[in-house]
Motif scaffolding. Sequence first.
Motif, PDB file in Angstrom:
ATOM      1  N   SER A  68      31.766  43.854  42.753  1.00 55.56           N
ATOM      2  CA  SER A  68      31.600  42.626  41.974  1.00 55.56           C
ATOM      3  C   SER A  68      32.424  41.511  42.567  1.00 55.56           C
ATOM      4  CB  SER A  68      32.097  42.837  40.549  1.00 55.56           C
ATOM      5  OG  SER A  68      31.304  43.758  39.897  1.00 55.56           O
TER       6      SER A  68
ATOM      7  N   ILE B 100      33.417  37.163  41.882  1.00 59.42           N
ATOM      8  CA  ILE B 100      33.307  36.053  40.938  1.00 59.42           C
ATOM      9  C   ILE B 100      33.209  34.774  41.754  1.00 59.42           C
ATOM     10  CG2 ILE B 100      34.507  34.730  39.138  1.00 59.42           C
ATOM     11  CD1 ILE B 100      35.683  37.413  38.173  1.00 59.42           C
TER      12      ILE B 100
ATOM     13  N   ILE C 180      35.829  34.707  44.699  1.00 57.87           N
ATOM     14  CA  ILE C 180      36.924  35.653  44.459  1.00 57.87           C
ATOM     15  C   ILE C 180      36.406  37.059  44.733  1.00 57.87           C
ATOM     16  CG2 ILE C 180      38.671  36.435  42.819  1.00 57.87           C
ATOM     17  CD1 ILE C 180      38.097  33.830  41.276  1.00 57.87           C
ATOM     18  N   GLU C 181      36.957  37.665  45.767  1.00 62.21           N
ATOM     19  CA  GLU C 181      36.510  38.996  46.167  1.00 62.21           C
ATOM     20  C   GLU C 181      37.404  40.046  45.520  1.00 62.21           C
ATOM     21  OE1 GLU C 181      36.264  39.357  50.435  1.00 62.21           O
ATOM     22  OE2 GLU C 181      35.649  37.277  50.630  1.00 62.21           O
ATOM     23  N   PRO C 182      36.893  41.263  45.407  1.00 64.88           N
ATOM     24  CA  PRO C 182      37.747  42.311  44.845  1.00 64.88           C
ATOM     25  C   PRO C 182      38.741  42.804  45.891  1.00 64.88           C
ATOM     26  CG  PRO C 182      35.600  43.205  45.387  1.00 64.88           C
ATOM     27  CD  PRO C 182      35.538  41.744  45.715  1.00 64.88           C
ATOM     28  N   LEU C 183      39.890  43.235  45.442  1.00 64.03           N
ATOM     29  CA  LEU C 183      40.816  43.933  46.337  1.00 64.03           C
ATOM     30  C   LEU C 183      40.400  45.385  46.247  1.00 64.03           C
ATOM     31  CD1 LEU C 183      43.444  43.603  48.053  1.00 64.03           C
ATOM     32  CD2 LEU C 183      44.630  44.515  46.075  1.00 64.03           C
TER      33      LEU C 183
ATOM     34  N   VAL D  81      40.308  49.089  45.919  1.00 57.26           N
ATOM     35  CA  VAL D  81      41.340  49.989  45.405  1.00 57.26           C
ATOM     36  C   VAL D  81      41.738  50.961  46.494  1.00 57.26           C
ATOM     37  CG1 VAL D  81      41.915  51.618  43.599  1.00 57.26           C
ATOM     38  CG2 VAL D  81      40.272  49.794  43.167  1.00 57.26           C
TER      39      VAL D  81
ATOM     40  N   ILE E  98      42.764  38.914  37.749  1.00 58.39           N
ATOM     41  CA  ILE E  98      42.804  38.199  39.030  1.00 58.39           C
ATOM     42  C   ILE E  98      44.269  37.942  39.398  1.00 58.39           C
ATOM     43  CG2 ILE E  98      42.163  36.060  40.227  1.00 58.39           C
ATOM     44  CD1 ILE E  98      39.670  35.942  38.441  1.00 58.39           C
TER      45      ILE E  98
ATOM     46  N   ARG F 146      42.205  37.490  44.038  1.00 61.09           N
ATOM     47  CA  ARG F 146      41.354  38.675  44.159  1.00 61.09           C
ATOM     48  C   ARG F 146      41.149  39.323  42.799  1.00 61.09           C
ATOM     49  NH1 ARG F 146      41.914  39.930  49.746  1.00 61.09           N
ATOM     50  NH2 ARG F 146      40.530  41.721  49.538  1.00 61.09           N
ATOM     51  N   ILE F 147      39.974  39.932  42.654  1.00 61.91           N
ATOM     52  CA  ILE F 147      39.707  40.738  41.469  1.00 61.91           C
ATOM     53  C   ILE F 147      40.386  42.086  41.699  1.00 61.91           C
ATOM     54  CG2 ILE F 147      37.906  41.769  40.031  1.00 61.91           C
ATOM     55  CD1 ILE F 147      35.955  39.732  41.383  1.00 61.91           C
ATOM     56  N   ILE F 148      41.125  42.545  40.716  1.00 60.69           N
ATOM     57  CA  ILE F 148      41.912  43.764  40.924  1.00 60.69           C
ATOM     58  C   ILE F 148      41.969  44.539  39.595  1.00 60.69           C
ATOM     59  CG2 ILE F 148      44.023  42.391  40.595  1.00 60.69           C
ATOM     60  CD1 ILE F 148      45.455  44.278  42.516  1.00 60.69           C
ATOM     61  N   PRO F 149      41.786  45.866  39.648  1.00 55.61           N
ATOM     62  CA  PRO F 149      41.822  46.639  38.393  1.00 55.61           C
ATOM     63  C   PRO F 149      43.159  46.455  37.666  1.00 55.61           C
ATOM     64  CG  PRO F 149      41.029  47.996  40.199  1.00 55.61           C
ATOM     65  CD  PRO F 149      41.504  46.710  40.809  1.00 55.61           C
TER      66      PRO F 149
END
Lengths: 173, 327
Positions: free
Chosen positions: A93, A95, A167-170, A172, B252, B270-273
């Motif tokens: 995902s 944003i 906005i990219e995901p980092l 995991v 974020i 960044r999007i992060i859990p």
Amino acid sequence: MIRGDGLVQVSMKLEIRDSPGHLVAALLPISDIGGNIKTVIHEHNQENTNDFLSVEVVIEIPQERLESLINLFKEKGIRIQKIGQDRFSYQLSVIIIGHLVHTNLGDTVDQIDRTGYAEITHMNMAMPAINERSSAQFVIRSVTREDMDHALQILRTVAQEKGFLLIEPLEVM
Amino acid sequence: MRIAVLGLGSVGYGLLSSIVDKHPNLTITGVADSKSAGINPDGIDITSLLAQKKETGICGDPSLTARDVVTHAPYDLLVEVTPTDAGTGEPAYGYIKEALSRGAHVVTSNKGPVALYYNELHELAQKNNVSFRYEATVAGAIPILHVMQHDLLGNTITALYGVLNGTCNYILTRMAEEGLTYTQALAEARELGYAEADPTYDVKGIDAGIKLVILANTIFQKNITLNDVSITGIDLLTDDALRLAEHQDCTIRLIGEIVPGTDLFRISPRIIPKNHPLVVKGTLNAITISTDMAGDLTFIGKGAGSIETASAILGDILYISQGKCMD
């Protein structure tokens, strides 16, 4: 679903004779051909009262061997009631923030969808007011990991051209 | 060991207070603030100097300057904690060069000269057989440079991810937890003293970018400048974006990223859990290092503050004074 390592995930509904030994016999061709059985789901509440039962199996198998497996089942008299394969195994995902609608949202989505190897499968958008920037979450799915990297690169370029904040995901760790 | 200290703002003041309290055996032979300086080869009475600074705003003789201390005071180690100029590194760069050339060790918390001239200063230190240490320049109290330069020497570090700016982390925490807009969260950060009157340096990711340059050059032997870092700040984030992330149980954060193998140097939101170890609250900093042997290691701590920064500086001073390094 095809993954980066060339394995494809397939779910199959098999019709198997309802007597001892037949389930194992049905599953053997899968391992013989180099597939992994991820799960076996019995369907007990079946309406038909004949001597057969349906079993759903989810397997991983090299893409090029899927055809041989299907033939093997046929040879052994095991009927495949249903076969399902999801092309896309990678999902992530992002944003995006910006004037998304006024910059042709359809085109933004299209640039990913027309690659053939990645698609935007879900979108969740928040539009605060007519002249304010909106924010949207895109769910992207792709065939391989490399395809996802390419799709992201396309999005980065589009974001730059259209003045979006991407906005990219980092991933995991 | 004789020590001279340049800069008597909150960090310098915190450092000298800690020395009085905990390490009175360290001899301070020179101190300078922006308006005055004091030199005493036998050791300055730090308690009265700090009292004078508090009372009058100056620490010594107005006819003396920091330059006089660097050039004329007798010292074995210079602590350089004057304000940072990220553009030129001056005047700190000149002071550090002078001290190293005199054959003195240097400890600094000043990001400007380290980000701009690390390789030159490192070589100068080696040439003069002295140490140049700068632990306080990255992530405040977290001893991240020491860990990578010493404790993880046997490892290959494959990637580094970090929350390197407390101001941004505070703003993002408040936007996520209280549903504040960016403007509201920034205003709150200003009121609490976490953000400068002009917050550009922090919110546009420049401060975090400078720290990434320091990490890249000092740990990964790169030779990059701020222009080589891809930088996106948090100033264009919307509260809606935080809510969209929340739907996926994520949030974020402004993350600095180094992948040395592909020369990736990036600062970006960044999007992060939410349960990821890098998701720390408020003004905290956090750094995750991925290594081949030790796996992933995450360090969390205070990234700024007078005593916290003094902790990193004092660590460097004692490390050198105990004769543990010449790097």
